[in-house]
Design an enzyme around this catalytic site. Structure first.
Site, PDB file in Angstrom:
ATOM      1  N   CYS A  77      -0.620  -8.657  94.752  1.00 31.54           N
ATOM      2  CA  CYS A  77      -0.043  -8.290  93.452  1.00 31.54           C
ATOM      3  C   CYS A  77      -0.563  -6.915  93.021  1.00 31.54           C
ATOM      4  O   CYS A  77      -0.290  -5.921  93.674  1.00 31.54           O
ATOM      5  CB  CYS A  77      -0.275  -9.389  92.417  1.00 31.54           C
ATOM      6  SG  CYS A  77       0.798  -9.199  90.962  1.00 31.54           S
ATOM      7  N   HIS A 177       2.312 -13.578  94.609  1.00 31.64           N
ATOM      8  CA  HIS A 177       1.050 -14.319  94.609  1.00 31.64           C
ATOM      9  C   HIS A 177       1.065 -15.344  95.742  1.00 31.64           C
ATOM     10  O   HIS A 177       1.687 -16.397  95.607  1.00 31.64           O
ATOM     11  CB  HIS A 177       0.828 -14.998  93.259  1.00 31.64           C
ATOM     12  CG  HIS A 177       0.454 -14.044  92.186  1.00 31.64           C
ATOM     13  ND1 HIS A 177      -0.843 -13.619  91.990  1.00 31.64           N
ATOM     14  CD2 HIS A 177       1.207 -13.393  91.267  1.00 31.64           C
ATOM     15  CE1 HIS A 177      -0.877 -12.757  90.993  1.00 31.64           C
ATOM     16  NE2 HIS A 177       0.347 -12.607  90.540  1.00 31.64           N
ATOM     17  N   GLU A 179      -1.250 -17.286  96.621  1.00 26.72           N
ATOM     18  CA  GLU A 179      -1.957 -18.494  96.194  1.00 26.72           C
ATOM     19  C   GLU A 179      -1.116 -19.367  95.261  1.00 26.72           C
ATOM     20  O   GLU A 179      -1.484 -20.508  94.986  1.00 26.72           O
ATOM     21  CB  GLU A 179      -3.277 -18.118  95.522  1.00 26.72           C
ATOM     22  CG  GLU A 179      -3.164 -17.483  94.161  1.00 26.72           C
ATOM     23  CD  GLU A 179      -2.716 -16.025  94.138  1.00 26.72           C
ATOM     24  OE1 GLU A 179      -2.607 -15.487  93.030  1.00 26.72           O
ATOM     25  OE2 GLU A 179      -2.470 -15.429  95.213  1.00 26.72           O
TER      26      GLU A 179
END
Length: 195
Positions: A77, A177, A179
């Site tokens: 990001c 992202h 994650e």
């Protein structure tokens, strides 16, 4: 394998650490230049604003350290955006590792800013995307983007195409992202750990 996650007091670090731990890694959150230099892999997560992030990197001397790293490096990001030359966000000079200027999305009736939510990846290239296709979706939250260029390894669109991922040598970056991107994000992190 030693995995270092850059600590510059940026947001979203804990979820990146948890995602790596789910893959069996034991990451170290650090701003220590020697730990970063000795790591097998370095991740550079980011959430927030470009000028504050660069100020924190400069205060820790990391603006000089990160560009010298030679092991596989992944910016996530804002961590990807900071690899560029300059950002329109508060007119910010950045790390200068890739030849792009980060630009702000233009809002219209159907495309709001920030670009937030699931979007698909297109034109996938390189080892980060092994086992994935243009049908795969990832999770974005951003108001600024890197334009498509020779360094682009994946694209998305909002509404015009932008760089969803970039690479230059050992430096990789993803605008989304990992994650927060479910099985696709997990696969990309696993592919990075396999580099």
């Amino acid at each position: 394998m030693e995995i270092a996650v850059v600590d510059y007091k940026g947001g979203n670090v804990q979820s990146v650490l948890f995602a790596l731990e789910r893959l069996g890694a034991q990451p170290t959150l650090t701003s220590d230049p020697e730990v970063l230099r000795k790591a097998d892999k370095v991740l550079f997560p980011g959430e927030g604003e470009a000028s504050s992030a660069m100020e924190a990197l400069r205060a820790a001397g990391l603006d000089k350290v990160l560009p010298t790293l030679t092991q596989p490096f992944l910016g996530i990001c804002l961590g990807m955006q900071l690899l560029g030359q300059h950002s329109e966000e508060n007119d910010t000079p950045m790390l200068g590792l890739l030849p792009f200027t980060v630009q702000r999305f233009v809002s219209d009736a159907t495309h709001k800013v920030p670009h937030m939510g699931w979007n698909n990846l297109q034109a996938l290239q390189g080892p980060l995307f092994a086992g994935l296709t243009d049908a795969d979706h990832v999770y974005f939250v951003h108001s600024y983007y890197a334009p498509v260029g020779a360094y682009t390894t994946a694209q998305s669109a909002h509404p015009a195409p932008f760089s969803a991922a970039v690479q230059h040598g050992n430096f990789h970056g993803v605008q989304f992202h990992t994650e927060k991107s479910g099985a696709v994000g997990t696969r990309i992190l696993a592919n990075f750990l396999d580099l």
